[in-house]
Motif scaffolding. Structure first.
Motif, PDB file in Angstrom:
ATOM      1  N   PHE A 151       0.824  -1.208   0.000  1.00  0.00           N
ATOM      2  CA  PHE A 151       0.000   0.000   0.000  1.00  0.00           C
ATOM      3  C   PHE A 151       0.857   1.255   0.000  1.00  0.00           C
ATOM      4  CE2 PHE A 151      -2.236   3.413   2.250  1.00  0.00           C
ATOM      5  CZ  PHE A 151      -3.375   3.524   1.465  1.00  0.00           C
ATOM      6  N   ALA A 152       1.750   1.353   0.976  1.00  0.00           N
ATOM      7  CA  ALA A 152       2.624   2.522   1.101  1.00  0.00           C
ATOM      8  C   ALA A 152       3.716   2.212   2.114  1.00  0.00           C
ATOM      9  CB  ALA A 152       1.824   3.757   1.530  1.00  0.00           C
ATOM     10  N   LYS A 153       4.731   3.062   2.143  1.00  0.00           N
ATOM     11  CA  LYS A 153       5.824   2.874   3.089  1.00  0.00           C
ATOM     12  C   LYS A 153       5.553   3.577   4.417  1.00  0.00           C
ATOM     13  CE  LYS A 153       9.445   2.332  -0.416  1.00  0.00           C
ATOM     14  NZ  LYS A 153      10.733   2.854  -0.944  1.00  0.00           N
ATOM     15  N   GLY A 154       4.759   4.650   4.360  1.00  0.00           N
ATOM     16  CA  GLY A 154       4.497   5.398   5.577  1.00  0.00           C
ATOM     17  C   GLY A 154       3.510   6.511   5.329  1.00  0.00           C
ATOM     18  N   LEU A 155       3.565   7.557   6.165  1.00  0.00           N
ATOM     19  CA  LEU A 155       2.605   8.650   6.067  1.00  0.00           C
ATOM     20  C   LEU A 155       2.802   9.489   4.811  1.00  0.00           C
ATOM     21  CD1 LEU A 155       2.507  10.013   9.743  1.00  0.00           C
ATOM     22  CD2 LEU A 155       0.891   8.457   8.648  1.00  0.00           C
ATOM     23  N   VAL A 156       4.052   9.709   4.421  1.00  0.00           N
ATOM     24  CA  VAL A 156       4.339  10.614   3.312  1.00  0.00           C
ATOM     25  C   VAL A 156       3.690  10.149   2.019  1.00  0.00           C
ATOM     26  CG1 VAL A 156       6.151  11.620   1.875  1.00  0.00           C
ATOM     27  CG2 VAL A 156       6.485  11.431   4.348  1.00  0.00           C
ATOM     28  N   ASP A 157       3.818   8.862   1.713  1.00  0.00           N
ATOM     29  CA  ASP A 157       3.170   8.353   0.496  1.00  0.00           C
ATOM     30  C   ASP A 157       1.814   7.732   0.797  1.00  0.00           C
ATOM     31  OD1 ASP A 157       4.413   6.341   1.931  1.00  0.00           O
ATOM     32  OD2 ASP A 157       4.896   5.132   0.182  1.00  0.00           O
ATOM     33  N   GLY A 158       1.535   7.429   2.075  1.00  0.00           N
ATOM     34  CA  GLY A 158       0.266   6.819   2.436  1.00  0.00           C
ATOM     35  C   GLY A 158      -0.911   7.771   2.366  1.00  0.00           C
TER      36      GLY A 158
ATOM     37  N   LEU B 232      -4.087   7.082  -0.113  1.00  0.00           N
ATOM     38  CA  LEU B 232      -5.427   6.858   0.423  1.00  0.00           C
ATOM     39  C   LEU B 232      -6.417   7.867  -0.134  1.00  0.00           C
ATOM     40  CD1 LEU B 232      -7.287   5.299   2.305  1.00  0.00           C
ATOM     41  CD2 LEU B 232      -6.561   6.779   4.180  1.00  0.00           C
ATOM     42  N   TYR B 233      -5.976   9.127  -0.231  1.00  0.00           N
ATOM     43  CA  TYR B 233      -6.875  10.157  -0.778  1.00  0.00           C
ATOM     44  C   TYR B 233      -7.208   9.874  -2.243  1.00  0.00           C
ATOM     45  CZ  TYR B 233      -8.737  14.732  -2.047  1.00  0.00           C
ATOM     46  OH  TYR B 233      -9.555  15.739  -2.501  1.00  0.00           O
ATOM     47  N   ALA B 234      -6.219   9.399  -3.000  1.00  0.00           N
ATOM     48  CA  ALA B 234      -6.446   9.123  -4.425  1.00  0.00           C
ATOM     49  C   ALA B 234      -7.387   7.950  -4.633  1.00  0.00           C
ATOM     50  CB  ALA B 234      -5.102   8.844  -5.110  1.00  0.00           C
ATOM     51  N   THR B 235      -7.338   6.966  -3.748  1.00  0.00           N
ATOM     52  CA  THR B 235      -8.148   5.759  -3.932  1.00  0.00           C
ATOM     53  C   THR B 235      -9.519   5.842  -3.278  1.00  0.00           C
ATOM     54  OG1 THR B 235      -7.054   4.776  -1.998  1.00  0.00           O
ATOM     55  CG2 THR B 235      -6.145   4.266  -4.181  1.00  0.00           C
ATOM     56  N   GLU B 236      -9.627   6.566  -2.152  1.00  0.00           N
ATOM     57  CA  GLU B 236     -10.900   6.565  -1.416  1.00  0.00           C
ATOM     58  C   GLU B 236     -11.443   7.957  -1.128  1.00  0.00           C
ATOM     59  OE1 GLU B 236     -11.131   3.890   1.916  1.00  0.00           O
ATOM     60  OE2 GLU B 236      -9.444   2.703   1.193  1.00  0.00           O
ATOM     61  N   GLY B 237     -10.692   8.984  -1.462  1.00  0.00           N
ATOM     62  CA  GLY B 237     -11.161  10.335  -1.197  1.00  0.00           C
ATOM     63  C   GLY B 237     -11.088  10.686   0.279  1.00  0.00           C
ATOM     64  N   LEU B 238     -11.642  11.844   0.614  1.00  0.00           N
ATOM     65  CA  LEU B 238     -11.603  12.325   1.994  1.00  0.00           C
ATOM     66  C   LEU B 238     -12.304  11.370   2.952  1.00  0.00           C
ATOM     67  CD1 LEU B 238     -10.678  14.673   3.796  1.00  0.00           C
ATOM     68  CD2 LEU B 238     -12.905  15.764   3.378  1.00  0.00           C
ATOM     69  N   SER B 239     -13.361  10.720   2.489  1.00  0.00           N
ATOM     70  CA  SER B 239     -14.114   9.814   3.361  1.00  0.00           C
ATOM     71  C   SER B 239     -13.267   8.639   3.815  1.00  0.00           C
ATOM     72  CB  SER B 239     -15.361   9.303   2.637  1.00  0.00           C
ATOM     73  OG  SER B 239     -15.006   8.538   1.491  1.00  0.00           O
ATOM     74  N   GLY B 240     -12.241   8.284   3.045  1.00  0.00           N
ATOM     75  CA  GLY B 240     -11.386   7.173   3.431  1.00  0.00           C
ATOM     76  C   GLY B 240     -10.648   7.411   4.729  1.00  0.00           C
ATOM     77  N   PHE B 241     -10.353   8.686   5.006  1.00  0.00           N
ATOM     78  CA  PHE B 241      -9.633   9.000   6.233  1.00  0.00           C
ATOM     79  C   PHE B 241     -10.514   8.870   7.471  1.00  0.00           C
ATOM     80  CE2 PHE B 241      -7.256  11.422   2.995  1.00  0.00           C
ATOM     81  CZ  PHE B 241      -5.983  10.930   3.226  1.00  0.00           C
ATOM     82  N   TYR B 242     -11.830   8.999   7.273  1.00  0.00           N
ATOM     83  CA  TYR B 242     -12.735   8.991   8.426  1.00  0.00           C
ATOM     84  C   TYR B 242     -13.737   7.839   8.372  1.00  0.00           C
ATOM     85  CZ  TYR B 242     -10.827  13.461   9.827  1.00  0.00           C
ATOM     86  OH  TYR B 242      -9.964  14.438  10.248  1.00  0.00           O
ATOM     87  N   ARG B 243     -13.443   6.822   7.557  1.00  0.00           N
ATOM     88  CA  ARG B 243     -14.330   5.669   7.468  1.00  0.00           C
ATOM     89  C   ARG B 243     -14.468   4.966   8.819  1.00  0.00           C
ATOM     90  NH1 ARG B 243     -15.813   3.134   3.007  1.00  0.00           N
ATOM     91  NH2 ARG B 243     -14.114   4.108   1.816  1.00  0.00           N
ATOM     92  N   GLY B 244     -13.408   4.966   9.593  1.00  0.00           N
ATOM     93  CA  GLY B 244     -13.428   4.263  10.872  1.00  0.00           C
ATOM     94  C   GLY B 244     -13.650   5.158  12.073  1.00  0.00           C
TER      95      GLY B 244
END
Length: 308
Positions: free
Chosen positions: A144-151, A155-167
């Motif tokens: 998926f990614a190596k860490g926060l910088v590329d993660g 995540l935003y590209a694949t799931e949009g803003l909602s991906g960050f707050y899905r949980g």
């Protein structure tokens, strides 16, 4: 209010709440960073319990398949995410405890501790949620990614803003009960230790003894909170890894009994020491700043609640 010699700020001043937030940020960020390897193992045990069915075999599997570096995957999410969460949680708890103790005159202390910790945790989890979303994916999806910088951009590209707050809702479900139980258990444990075991006022005890009380009360708080929050912790891991689309589906997939037992031993191994170290670091920062340790902090709480 007269200043107290040696203190860098007065209690309940803006500088005091800022200091509490910094103390919470440093204590939470560093302790969560230290236990990243165990957290990686815990999350994988939750997501794939067949493959990672115990602590020893799960650790062996991770090392064999992904190497030692896999144990530190997601360290950035642990350090920065839980640092931000800790700053909000501890700083806002101190603020809300004073606020509610002034507003809820005549109510017992348990209610004040519950609503103060819940109010602080709501904001803390909003701050944590994006970091947690990336961290869990980094730890369980090696490509998926190596860490926060590329993660974050992935995540935003694949799931949009909602991906960050899905949980976010499951995160509240995990952390709100834990926080309410933890802070209340801590406060009452401190009270019990001074009142019934030491039988001296906190102010009359040396600072090293006060920090010892902090550690004992914190470990009790962590142990009780772990069991209460374990079902929601399993649900969070399942939703973040797309093993379920919602809470009900996650509960059905995991099974009711497994909600309480899956990953519980490793969470107990994680949470007890982490909570203890957090409170120790947090109160050590207070002591170094000339402030009293946590718990039995303000006499006005006892006065307005009608309980000693």
């Amino acid at each position: 209010m007269r200043g107290v010699e040696g203190r860098i700020c007065e209690e309940f001043s803006p500088a005091y709440y800022g200091l509490c937030a910094i103390g919470g940020m440093l204590s939470a960020g560093t302790t969560h960073l230290a236990i990243t390897p165990l957290d990686v193992l815990k999350v994988n045990m939750q997501v794939n319990p067949v493959k990672y069915n115990s602590i020893s075999s799960g650790l062996t599997t991770l090392l064999r398949e992904q190497g030692p570096s896999a144990l530190w995957r997601g360290w950035g999410g642990k350090f920065f995410g839980y640092g931000v969460q800790g700053g909000c949680k501890f700083g806002l708890y101190e603020y809300f405890k004073k606020l509610y103790s002034d507003v809820l005159v005549g109510h017992n202390r348990s209610l004040i501790f519950f609503v103060s910790s819940a109010s602080a945790q709501v904001f803390a989890d909003v701050a944590l949620c994006p970091f947690e979303a990336v961290k869990v994916r980094v730890q369980t999806q090696p490509n998926f990614a190596k860490g926060l910088v590329d993660g974050f951009p992935r995540l935003y590209a694949t799931e949009g803003l909602s991906g960050f707050y899905r949980g976010l809702v499951p995160l509240w479900g995990r952390n709100l009960p834990f926080s309410m139980i933890m802070f209340s258990t801590f406060e009452h444990s401190v009270d019990l230790l001074y009142r019934n075991i030491i039988q001296r006022r906190k102010e009359d005890c040396p600072r090293i003894q006060q920090l010892g009380v902090t550690c004992l009360a914190a470990y009790a708080a962590g142990a009780v909170g772990t069991f209460i929050s374990n079902p929601a912790d399993n649900i969070v891991a399942s939703i973040y890894n797309r093993r379920a689309d919602n809470v009900l589906q996650a509960v059905k997939n995991i099974g009711f009994l497994n909600l309480f037992t899956r990953s519980l031993p490793i969470r107990i191994a994680l949470v007890g020491p982490v909570v203890t170290l957090q409170w120790l670091f947090y109160d050590s920062i207070k002591v170094l700043s000339g402030l009293p340790t946590s718990g039995r902090l303000t006499s006005h709480l006892e006065e307005i609640s009608g309980t000693a």
